[in-house]
Write an enzyme that holds these catalytic residues in place. Sequence first.
Site, mmCIF file in Angstrom:
data_model
loop_
_atom_site.group_PDB
_atom_site.id
_atom_site.type_symbol
_atom_site.label_atom_id
_atom_site.label_comp_id
_atom_site.label_asym_id
_atom_site.label_seq_id
_atom_site.Cartn_x
_atom_site.Cartn_y
_atom_site.Cartn_z
ATOM 1 N N CYS A 221 0.823 -1.213 0.000
ATOM 2 C CA CYS A 221 0.000 0.000 0.000
ATOM 3 C C CYS A 221 0.858 1.264 0.000
ATOM 4 O O CYS A 221 0.623 2.186 -0.784
ATOM 5 C CB CYS A 221 -0.957 -0.012 1.187
ATOM 6 S SG CYS A 221 -0.189 -0.349 2.780
ATOM 7 N N TYR A 222 1.870 1.314 0.866
ATOM 8 C CA TYR A 222 2.716 2.507 0.908
ATOM 9 C C TYR A 222 3.511 2.695 -0.390
ATOM 10 O O TYR A 222 3.509 3.785 -0.963
ATOM 11 C CB TYR A 222 3.675 2.448 2.101
ATOM 12 C CG TYR A 222 3.011 2.657 3.444
ATOM 13 C CD1 TYR A 222 2.071 3.655 3.629
ATOM 14 C CD2 TYR A 222 3.339 1.855 4.535
ATOM 15 C CE1 TYR A 222 1.469 3.856 4.860
ATOM 16 C CE2 TYR A 222 2.739 2.033 5.769
ATOM 17 C CZ TYR A 222 1.802 3.034 5.934
ATOM 18 O OH TYR A 222 1.202 3.227 7.150
#
Length: 292
Positions: A221-222
């Site tokens: 996600c990051y």
Amino acid sequence: KQHFQSKLYKQRAYHTKLHHFYIDHLFILFLITEIMSVSISVSPALTPRTTGSKNLRCLRVYASADGSPSSKSQIAVLGASGYTGSEIVRLLSLHPNMEISALTGNSNAGKVFENVYAQYTESGLKLPRLVKNEEVDYTEVDAVFCCLPHGTTQSIVAGLPKKVKVVDLSADFRLRDIETYAEWYGGPHSAVELQKEVVYGLTELNREALKGARVVANPGCYPTSVQLPLVPLLQAGLISPEDIIIDAKSGVSGAGRAAKVPNLYVEVAEGLHSYAFLEGGSAAVPCPRELD
């Protein structure tokens, strides 16, 4: 895709436990179509997904290979009893040309999937019973989605038949450099030769390479939220690569399903706190591959 994104985010209020996976949803679903070499179109008929609802199909996705019907691809999901695995099951169930033939969950082996995730009880999906990783028969399996903890995927993927395509959702294949991997994850990489086959699964940047890939490292996600805006700016020379500061937040479900005191509701509700600060860990690792 803009239409696809806007509809997903409009349904955010209905998505309780796994809200932080919305960004990953887009890439996983498009990744599914790329690696299986099919085209995708999104129907305007969209319905909300509510936890526990009989209707789990928030999106109707129609796919075809060369415009003609084809037999369904057989998919195995390893680590299906975790949060990431359960989302993969949901996404795959939306695809008319894919069928889930195997689900694993070592700690839940022997259970039906509906007993692990009650929202599937009245879904109408015919899902296989959960088994242990080593019990999967890959004879008829076309592709595998690995949703296992970091560090456990390498040896499993290396032992899979060469005919099987793989999408790994752990961090095991996200870093090119094996020495960097060892530094951040506290041990040597056990599938070094396999690294040569890996394509980083950021579809916006690697779409063509993904079409012929056998092993795909799905971005987290990051890294996804960071690379999409930064890579075009860096390539265009509009910003300097020096002293870039990334301030990112994630929902607590990103820490996984295992019971841990720091992840309890009373520990995290109504506030923010840092984790893996100045330490190793998948969230703290510098964005790999595309920002090298």
